[in-house]
Scaffold this motif. Structure first.
Motif, PDB file in Angstrom:
ATOM      1  N   ARG A 169       0.817  -1.223   0.000  1.00  0.00           N
ATOM      2  CA  ARG A 169       0.000   0.000   0.000  1.00  0.00           C
ATOM      3  C   ARG A 169       0.846   1.266   0.000  1.00  0.00           C
ATOM      4  N   HIS A 170       1.988   1.214   0.675  1.00  0.00           N
ATOM      5  CA  HIS A 170       2.843   2.395   0.839  1.00  0.00           C
ATOM      6  C   HIS A 170       4.286   2.000   0.503  1.00  0.00           C
ATOM      7  N   PRO A 171       4.668   2.082  -0.767  1.00  0.00           N
ATOM      8  CA  PRO A 171       5.985   1.598  -1.195  1.00  0.00           C
ATOM      9  C   PRO A 171       7.173   2.309  -0.542  1.00  0.00           C
ATOM     10  N   THR A 172       7.007   3.563  -0.110  1.00  0.00           N
ATOM     11  CA  THR A 172       8.119   4.276   0.516  1.00  0.00           C
ATOM     12  C   THR A 172       7.696   4.773   1.887  1.00  0.00           C
ATOM     13  N   PHE A 173       8.681   5.109   2.712  1.00  0.00           N
ATOM     14  CA  PHE A 173       8.367   5.685   4.025  1.00  0.00           C
ATOM     15  C   PHE A 173       7.632   7.006   3.861  1.00  0.00           C
ATOM     16  N   GLY A 174       7.936   7.738   2.788  1.00  0.00           N
ATOM     17  CA  GLY A 174       7.244   9.001   2.523  1.00  0.00           C
ATOM     18  C   GLY A 174       5.750   8.781   2.297  1.00  0.00           C
ATOM     19  N   ASP A 175       5.411   7.719   1.550  1.00  0.00           N
ATOM     20  CA  ASP A 175       3.989   7.393   1.326  1.00  0.00           C
ATOM     21  C   ASP A 175       3.306   7.035   2.646  1.00  0.00           C
ATOM     22  N   ALA A 176       4.004   6.261   3.467  1.00  0.00           N
ATOM     23  CA  ALA A 176       3.436   5.873   4.761  1.00  0.00           C
ATOM     24  C   ALA A 176       3.270   7.099   5.658  1.00  0.00           C
ATOM     25  N   ALA A 177       4.256   7.993   5.667  1.00  0.00           N
ATOM     26  CA  ALA A 177       4.175   9.201   6.499  1.00  0.00           C
ATOM     27  C   ALA A 177       3.051  10.117   6.039  1.00  0.00           C
ATOM     28  N   ALA A 178       2.774  10.121   4.730  1.00  0.00           N
ATOM     29  CA  ALA A 178       1.718  10.986   4.190  1.00  0.00           C
ATOM     30  C   ALA A 178       0.336  10.595   4.710  1.00  0.00           C
ATOM     31  N   THR A 179       0.164   9.346   5.161  1.00  0.00           N
ATOM     32  CA  THR A 179      -1.139   8.914   5.689  1.00  0.00           C
ATOM     33  C   THR A 179      -1.402   9.504   7.069  1.00  0.00           C
ATOM     34  N   LYS A 180      -0.345   9.994   7.726  1.00  0.00           N
ATOM     35  CA  LYS A 180      -0.410  10.535   9.088  1.00  0.00           C
ATOM     36  C   LYS A 180      -0.893   9.493  10.116  1.00  0.00           C
ATOM     37  N   LEU A 181      -0.693   8.206   9.784  1.00  0.00           N
ATOM     38  CA  LEU A 181      -1.036   7.129  10.712  1.00  0.00           C
ATOM     39  C   LEU A 181       0.155   6.851  11.623  1.00  0.00           C
ATOM     40  N   SER A 182      -0.121   6.429  12.840  1.00  0.00           N
ATOM     41  CA  SER A 182       0.942   5.981  13.739  1.00  0.00           C
ATOM     42  C   SER A 182       1.400   4.599  13.263  1.00  0.00           C
ATOM     43  N   TRP A 183       2.463   4.068  13.906  1.00  0.00           N
ATOM     44  CA  TRP A 183       2.908   2.720  13.566  1.00  0.00           C
ATOM     45  C   TRP A 183       1.790   1.725  13.832  1.00  0.00           C
ATOM     46  N   TYR A 184       1.081   1.924  14.942  1.00  0.00           N
ATOM     47  CA  TYR A 184      -0.043   1.030  15.243  1.00  0.00           C
ATOM     48  C   TYR A 184      -1.135   1.191  14.196  1.00  0.00           C
ATOM     49  N   GLY A 185      -1.394   2.420  13.753  1.00  0.00           N
ATOM     50  CA  GLY A 185      -2.395   2.660  12.708  1.00  0.00           C
ATOM     51  C   GLY A 185      -2.052   1.948  11.418  1.00  0.00           C
ATOM     52  N   LEU A 186      -0.773   1.945  11.051  1.00  0.00           N
ATOM     53  CA  LEU A 186      -0.346   1.206   9.860  1.00  0.00           C
ATOM     54  C   LEU A 186      -0.511  -0.298  10.072  1.00  0.00           C
ATOM     55  N   ALA A 187      -0.278  -0.751  11.293  1.00  0.00           N
ATOM     56  CA  ALA A 187      -0.369  -2.180  11.587  1.00  0.00           C
ATOM     57  C   ALA A 187      -1.794  -2.705  11.491  1.00  0.00           C
ATOM     58  N   ILE A 188      -2.793  -1.845  11.760  1.00  0.00           N
ATOM     59  CA  ILE A 188      -4.180  -2.319  11.711  1.00  0.00           C
ATOM     60  C   ILE A 188      -4.951  -1.773  10.518  1.00  0.00           C
ATOM     61  N   GLU A 189      -4.285  -1.017   9.647  1.00  0.00           N
ATOM     62  CA  GLU A 189      -4.945  -0.456   8.475  1.00  0.00           C
ATOM     63  C   GLU A 189      -5.511  -1.588   7.628  1.00  0.00           C
ATOM     64  N   ASN A 190      -6.774  -1.452   7.224  1.00  0.00           N
ATOM     65  CA  ASN A 190      -7.442  -2.500   6.456  1.00  0.00           C
ATOM     66  C   ASN A 190      -8.141  -1.860   5.276  1.00  0.00           C
ATOM     67  N   ASP A 191      -7.664  -2.158   4.085  1.00  0.00           N
ATOM     68  CA  ASP A 191      -8.375  -1.645   2.913  1.00  0.00           C
ATOM     69  C   ASP A 191      -8.408  -2.679   1.794  1.00  0.00           C
ATOM     70  N   GLY A 192      -8.762  -3.913   2.171  1.00  0.00           N
ATOM     71  CA  GLY A 192      -9.007  -4.927   1.154  1.00  0.00           C
ATOM     72  C   GLY A 192      -7.861  -5.850   0.834  1.00  0.00           C
ATOM     73  N   TYR A 193      -6.803  -5.870   1.638  1.00  0.00           N
ATOM     74  CA  TYR A 193      -5.674  -6.746   1.358  1.00  0.00           C
ATOM     75  C   TYR A 193      -5.702  -7.995   2.236  1.00  0.00           C
ATOM     76  N   LEU A 194      -6.903  -8.492   2.536  1.00  0.00           N
ATOM     77  CA  LEU A 194      -6.999  -9.605   3.472  1.00  0.00           C
ATOM     78  C   LEU A 194      -7.005 -10.959   2.801  1.00  0.00           C
ATOM     79  N   GLU A 195      -7.056 -10.989   1.469  1.00  0.00           N
ATOM     80  CA  GLU A 195      -7.146 -12.264   0.781  1.00  0.00           C
ATOM     81  C   GLU A 195      -5.973 -13.183   1.115  1.00  0.00           C
ATOM     82  N   ASP A 196      -4.805 -12.587   1.360  1.00  0.00           N
ATOM     83  CA  ASP A 196      -3.614 -13.399   1.596  1.00  0.00           C
ATOM     84  C   ASP A 196      -3.563 -13.990   3.009  1.00  0.00           C
ATOM     85  N   ILE A 197      -4.372 -13.451   3.923  1.00  0.00           N
ATOM     86  CA  ILE A 197      -4.247 -13.876   5.323  1.00  0.00           C
ATOM     87  C   ILE A 197      -4.902 -15.227   5.548  1.00  0.00           C
ATOM     88  N   TRP A 198      -6.133 -15.365   5.141  1.00  0.00           N
ATOM     89  CA  TRP A 198      -6.877 -16.583   5.467  1.00  0.00           C
ATOM     90  C   TRP A 198      -6.880 -17.530   4.294  1.00  0.00           C
TER      91      TRP A 198
END
Length: 198
Positions: A169-198
């Protein structure tokens, strides 16, 4: 146009020919008073009829159904609450197949799923749409343990995003920082990438 009860009462009395039913007369005023009360009663009856049906209930109907149950579903919207109550009301003595249990678990207000582990007497419960520990987990846990057969050992499985999922979802640290999410926010972010989990 909906016929008001005042007009309906006037149309019933008009053939008798003994009442002056013109607007502004005493007789018409009396009919207006009766009609207004009947119009209000009709509105109350319509509201009650809506609340008696779980698929259309919005307030006291849902509350009355919840009073019948030993626990309340964990929901945020009226639609979720209706679906959850419908699932909880389906619990019966034959609700213990994996498919029936998962259908009933929708009564928790979240998309919780139970799976057999391959080891007799053990199941795992996970929340595929919620990263991390779901909000209101203690209440969810009580409901789940009420629904599942008591002889089962339940393991709760929680998931967080892997670095690979975050990087997708965020190829660079800059992309991740632009979301203004905390590390925990990035860890629980859910936008449709769950197919690989289950």
């Amino acid at each position: 146009m909906t016929l008001r009860f005042e007009d309906y009462l006037a149309s019933l009395l008009r053939p008798l020919g003994v009442y002056d039913l013109r607007p502004g007369t005493v007789n018409r005023g009396e009919l207006a008073a009766y009609g207004a009360r009947l119009d209000g009663a009709e509105g109350e009856l319509d509201h009650t009829a809506r609340e008696m049906n779980l698929t259309t209930a919005e307030d006291f109907g849902l509350e009355r159904v919840e009073q019948l149950l030993p626990y309340r579903p964990v929901c945020h919207t009226t639609g979720q609450r209706r679906a959850a109550l419908a699932a909880l009301l389906r619990i019966s003595g034959d609700s213990f197949t994996p498919q029936a249990i998962n259908d009933t678990l929708r009564g928790c207000g979240l998309n919780a799923r139970a799976e057999e582990t391959g080891r007799p007497g053990y199941v795992k419960v996970y929340f595929p749409d919620v990263a991390g520990i779901p909000e209101g987990f203690d209440q969810l846990r009580a409901i789940i343990e009420e629904i599942l057969p008591s002889h089962l050992d339940i393991t709760y499985v929680f998931w967080y995003n892997t670095w690979a999922m975050v990087a997708k979802r965020h190829p660079t640290f800059g992309d991740a920082a632009a979301t203004k999410l905390s590390w925990y926010g990035l860890a629980i972010e859910n936008d449709g990438y769950l197919e690989d989990i289950w």
